[in-house]
Design a protein around this motif. Structure first.
Motif, PDB file in Angstrom:
ATOM      1  N   SER A  84       1.084  -1.076  -0.167  1.00  0.00           N
ATOM      2  CA  SER A  84      -0.008   0.011   0.167  1.00  0.00           C
ATOM      3  C   SER A  84       1.029   1.325   0.099  1.00  0.00           C
ATOM      4  CB  SER A  84      -0.959   0.021   1.304  1.00  0.00           C
ATOM      5  OG  SER A  84      -0.355   0.189   2.474  1.00  0.00           O
ATOM      6  N   GLN A  85       2.081   1.130   0.370  1.00  0.00           N
ATOM      7  CA  GLN A  85       3.164   2.272   0.170  1.00  0.00           C
ATOM      8  C   GLN A  85       3.511   2.553  -1.261  1.00  0.00           C
ATOM      9  OE1 GLN A  85       3.373   4.152   3.252  1.00  0.00           O
ATOM     10  NE2 GLN A  85       1.692   2.471   3.696  1.00  0.00           N
ATOM     11  N   LEU A  86       3.427   1.498  -2.047  1.00  0.00           N
ATOM     12  CA  LEU A  86       3.855   2.068  -3.453  1.00  0.00           C
ATOM     13  C   LEU A  86       2.823   3.102  -3.964  1.00  0.00           C
ATOM     14  CD1 LEU A  86       3.723  -1.860  -4.875  1.00  0.00           C
ATOM     15  CD2 LEU A  86       5.876  -0.166  -4.639  1.00  0.00           C
ATOM     16  N   PRO A  87       3.332   3.954  -5.011  1.00  0.00           N
ATOM     17  CA  PRO A  87       2.482   5.102  -5.443  1.00  0.00           C
ATOM     18  C   PRO A  87       1.069   4.357  -6.147  1.00  0.00           C
ATOM     19  CG  PRO A  87       4.817   5.199  -6.422  1.00  0.00           C
ATOM     20  CD  PRO A  87       4.647   4.011  -5.615  1.00  0.00           C
ATOM     21  N   THR A  88       0.209   5.328  -5.506  1.00  0.00           N
ATOM     22  CA  THR A  88      -1.210   4.691  -6.102  1.00  0.00           C
ATOM     23  C   THR A  88      -1.261   4.337  -7.422  1.00  0.00           C
ATOM     24  OG1 THR A  88      -2.312   6.133  -4.376  1.00  0.00           O
ATOM     25  CG2 THR A  88      -3.906   5.383  -6.032  1.00  0.00           C
ATOM     26  N   TRP A  89      -0.740   5.015  -8.269  1.00  0.00           N
ATOM     27  CA  TRP A  89      -0.854   4.732  -9.913  1.00  0.00           C
ATOM     28  C   TRP A  89      -0.040   3.432 -10.150  1.00  0.00           C
ATOM     29  CZ3 TRP A  89       3.831   4.322 -12.212  1.00  0.00           C
ATOM     30  CH2 TRP A  89       4.845   4.734 -11.637  1.00  0.00           C
ATOM     31  N   PHE A  90       0.791   3.014  -9.389  1.00  0.00           N
ATOM     32  CA  PHE A  90       1.695   1.784  -9.566  1.00  0.00           C
ATOM     33  C   PHE A  90       1.132   0.578  -9.096  1.00  0.00           C
ATOM     34  CE2 PHE A  90       5.299  -1.003  -9.028  1.00  0.00           C
ATOM     35  CZ  PHE A  90       5.862  -0.709 -10.242  1.00  0.00           C
ATOM     36  N   GLN A  91       0.108   0.708  -8.030  1.00  0.00           N
ATOM     37  CA  GLN A  91      -0.285  -0.414  -7.263  1.00  0.00           C
ATOM     38  C   GLN A  91      -1.001  -1.493  -8.179  1.00  0.00           C
ATOM     39  OE1 GLN A  91      -2.377   0.631  -3.600  1.00  0.00           O
ATOM     40  NE2 GLN A  91      -0.799   2.016  -3.202  1.00  0.00           N
ATOM     41  N   PRO A  92      -1.927  -1.105  -9.269  1.00  0.00           N
ATOM     42  CA  PRO A  92      -2.274  -1.879 -10.026  1.00  0.00           C
ATOM     43  C   PRO A  92      -1.773  -2.682 -10.943  1.00  0.00           C
ATOM     44  CG  PRO A  92      -3.716   0.177 -10.343  1.00  0.00           C
ATOM     45  CD  PRO A  92      -2.600   0.487  -9.477  1.00  0.00           C
ATOM     46  N   PRO A 218      -5.757 -12.199 -19.678  1.00  0.00           N
ATOM     47  CA  PRO A 218      -5.096 -11.729 -20.846  1.00  0.00           C
ATOM     48  C   PRO A 218      -3.760 -11.185 -20.399  1.00  0.00           C
ATOM     49  CG  PRO A 218      -7.165 -11.030 -20.539  1.00  0.00           C
ATOM     50  CD  PRO A 218      -6.970 -11.567 -19.219  1.00  0.00           C
ATOM     51  N   ASP A 219      -2.564 -11.205 -21.189  1.00  0.00           N
ATOM     52  CA  ASP A 219      -1.424 -10.566 -21.110  1.00  0.00           C
ATOM     53  C   ASP A 219      -1.415  -9.262 -20.933  1.00  0.00           C
ATOM     54  OD1 ASP A 219      -0.485 -13.295 -21.333  1.00  0.00           O
ATOM     55  OD2 ASP A 219       0.478 -12.858 -23.287  1.00  0.00           O
ATOM     56  N   ILE A 220      -0.398  -8.823 -20.238  1.00  0.00           N
ATOM     57  CA  ILE A 220      -0.584  -7.255 -20.044  1.00  0.00           C
ATOM     58  C   ILE A 220       0.606  -6.588 -20.637  1.00  0.00           C
ATOM     59  CG2 ILE A 220      -0.430  -5.541 -18.388  1.00  0.00           C
ATOM     60  CD1 ILE A 220      -3.184  -6.733 -18.409  1.00  0.00           C
ATOM     61  N   LEU A 221       0.471  -5.255 -21.213  1.00  0.00           N
ATOM     62  CA  LEU A 221       1.881  -4.627 -21.689  1.00  0.00           C
ATOM     63  C   LEU A 221       1.776  -3.486 -20.856  1.00  0.00           C
ATOM     64  CD1 LEU A 221       3.944  -3.539 -23.485  1.00  0.00           C
ATOM     65  CD2 LEU A 221       2.261  -2.632 -25.030  1.00  0.00           C
ATOM     66  N   TYR A 222       3.092  -3.141 -20.122  1.00  0.00           N
ATOM     67  CA  TYR A 222       2.952  -1.807 -19.217  1.00  0.00           C
ATOM     68  C   TYR A 222       4.144  -1.195 -19.902  1.00  0.00           C
ATOM     69  CZ  TYR A 222       4.338   0.665 -15.259  1.00  0.00           C
ATOM     70  OH  TYR A 222       4.605   1.617 -14.502  1.00  0.00           O
ATOM     71  N   THR A 223       3.757  -0.006 -20.025  1.00  0.00           N
ATOM     72  CA  THR A 223       4.936   1.119 -20.430  1.00  0.00           C
ATOM     73  C   THR A 223       4.805   2.194 -19.397  1.00  0.00           C
ATOM     74  OG1 THR A 223       3.349   2.246 -21.808  1.00  0.00           O
ATOM     75  CG2 THR A 223       4.653   0.793 -22.757  1.00  0.00           C
ATOM     76  N   PRO A 224       6.063   2.592 -18.732  1.00  0.00           N
ATOM     77  CA  PRO A 224       6.003   3.568 -17.483  1.00  0.00           C
ATOM     78  C   PRO A 224       6.338   4.913 -18.250  1.00  0.00           C
ATOM     79  CG  PRO A 224       8.342   2.659 -18.097  1.00  0.00           C
ATOM     80  CD  PRO A 224       7.406   1.882 -18.800  1.00  0.00           C
ATOM     81  N   SER A 225       5.789   5.992 -17.382  1.00  0.00           N
ATOM     82  CA  SER A 225       5.896   7.253 -17.692  1.00  0.00           C
ATOM     83  C   SER A 225       6.239   8.077 -16.696  1.00  0.00           C
ATOM     84  CB  SER A 225       4.538   7.747 -18.655  1.00  0.00           C
ATOM     85  OG  SER A 225       4.858   9.004 -19.185  1.00  0.00           O
ATOM     86  N   TYR A 226       6.407   9.279 -16.829  1.00  0.00           N
ATOM     87  CA  TYR A 226       6.638  10.219 -15.626  1.00  0.00           C
ATOM     88  C   TYR A 226       5.431  10.521 -14.643  1.00  0.00           C
ATOM     89  CZ  TYR A 226       8.550  14.229 -12.671  1.00  0.00           C
ATOM     90  OH  TYR A 226       8.674  14.814 -11.522  1.00  0.00           O
ATOM     91  N   GLY A 227       5.539   9.939 -13.400  1.00  0.00           N
ATOM     92  CA  GLY A 227       4.233  10.180 -12.662  1.00  0.00           C
ATOM     93  C   GLY A 227       3.461   9.130 -12.660  1.00  0.00           C
ATOM     94  N   HIS A 228       3.229   8.301 -13.695  1.00  0.00           N
ATOM     95  CA  HIS A 228       2.306   7.471 -13.887  1.00  0.00           C
ATOM     96  C   HIS A 228       2.751   6.063 -14.883  1.00  0.00           C
ATOM     97  CE1 HIS A 228       1.310   8.552 -17.945  1.00  0.00           C
ATOM     98  NE2 HIS A 228       1.603  10.064 -17.692  1.00  0.00           N
ATOM     99  N   GLY A 229       1.828   5.112 -15.313  1.00  0.00           N
ATOM    100  CA  GLY A 229       2.291   4.436 -16.024  1.00  0.00           C
ATOM    101  C   GLY A 229       1.165   3.803 -16.886  1.00  0.00           C
ATOM    102  N   HIS A 230       1.155   3.106 -17.820  1.00  0.00           N
ATOM    103  CA  HIS A 230      -0.149   2.562 -18.812  1.00  0.00           C
ATOM    104  C   HIS A 230      -0.032   1.084 -18.939  1.00  0.00           C
ATOM    105  CE1 HIS A 230      -3.005   2.793 -21.797  1.00  0.00           C
ATOM    106  NE2 HIS A 230      -2.308   2.266 -22.596  1.00  0.00           N
ATOM    107  N   MET A 231      -1.128   0.603 -18.667  1.00  0.00           N
ATOM    108  CA  MET A 231      -1.263  -0.926 -18.944  1.00  0.00           C
ATOM    109  C   MET A 231      -2.420  -1.135 -19.970  1.00  0.00           C
ATOM    110  SD  MET A 231      -1.062  -3.072 -15.241  1.00  0.00           S
ATOM    111  CE  MET A 231      -2.695  -2.209 -14.605  1.00  0.00           C
TER     112      MET A 231
END
Length: 276
Positions: A84-92, A218-231
């Motif tokens: 729960s200490q991970l950034p909120t946007w990164f937890q999923p 389903p498989d997931i593609l994750y690409t990081p970005s500044y302050g958030h990430g996209h799945m």
């Protein structure tokens, strides 16, 4: 003075941990200082954790379970608290990563989080998160526990050679980090390849990315970005990146050659005779 701040156990995993610690401590007839003496910490720390002002560690939780004879309750709960200490946007993403059977990742700037040493992680996270640094480092280390399972996910990492030369945290930190990468040489479920500078243009030119293969989803593609990430689970996007990843693997040095390069950089750049 003993802190008796009330907590809402449902507010967060940290609040629940604190409220349960207070309840079980009081049920055992122990004061904060008494319990602190048993688990080798101060009564003040007990109070801070009971009031959700301090994040507990895994070691503290294990000692707490032994002292209060809770059958591993706090040891099980602390994983949820630390995640729960991970950034909120990164937890999923972290939740999906923990379920993955196969993790394929290309990293162009930094060692992947699952393979970072605590000192390296502290240097990386400390750039912009100095106020919560201990908690964030603990959360990153906790995330790495998936590699310690009886049946860990397969982790295949392609690192750009630049990652080896970017001095994060100083020479000693880098020497320890590269030695840590080499320590996985005998772990069949972790494979590390280095994409050398001479590879020129390559399929990872757009930046770091990770593909998660899951057994029941389903498989997931994750690409990081500044302050958030996209799945995304878009099949076309995953197909394109999977093909790109195969090209990266083919272009990169073999696992054995990569280990030789990591060892050489560790000695020549970060060893006692390395360039400052």
């Amino acid at each position: 003075m003993v802190n008796i701040r009330s907590l809402d156990p449902s507010a967060s995993p940290l609040d629940y941990y604190g409220s349960e610690l207070r309840r079980l401590r009081e049920a055992a007839g122990l004061g904060q200082s008494q319990l602190g003496g048993i688990v080798f910490c101060t009564g003040s720390l007990i109070g801070q954790i009971e009031t959700a002002k301090k994040v507990p560690t895994r070691d503290f939780s294990e000692r707490l379970d032994a002292a209060l004879m809770t059958g591993g309750f706090f040891t099980r709960l602390v994983g949820l608290v630390l995640r729960s200490q991970l950034p909120t946007w990164f937890q999923p993403y972290a939740e999906m990563e923990a379920k993955a059977a196969y993790i394929s990742t290309y990293q162009c700037q930094l060692v992947h989080g699952l393979l970072q040493t605590p000192a390296y992680a502290r240097a990386v996270l400390g750039v912009e998160h100095s106020e919560l640094l201990d908690e964030m480092v603990a959360a990153r280390v906790e995330r790495q526990r998936i590699l310690e399972r009886d049946h860990p996910p397969v982790l295949w990492v392609v690192l750009d050679e630049a990652v080896l030369h970017r001095e994060v945290g100083g020479r000693e930190v880098m020497q320890m980090q590269l030695a840590h990468l080499l320590s996985f040489a005998c772990a069949s479920w972790v494979q590390v390849q280095v994409l050398p500078f001479e590879a020129g243009e390559h399929a990872g030119g757009m930046g770091s990315f990770t593909v998660l293969r899951l057994d029941d989803n389903p498989d997931i593609l994750y690409t990081p970005s500044y302050g958030h990430g996209h799945m995304t689970a878009d099949p076309q996007a995953i197909r394109q990146r999977s093909v790109g990843y195969s090209r990266l693997q083919a272009t990169a040095l073999s696992v054995e050659q990569s280990a030789e390069l990591i060892s050489r950089v560790m000695e020549e750049r970060y060893g006692h005779g390395g360039v400052a």
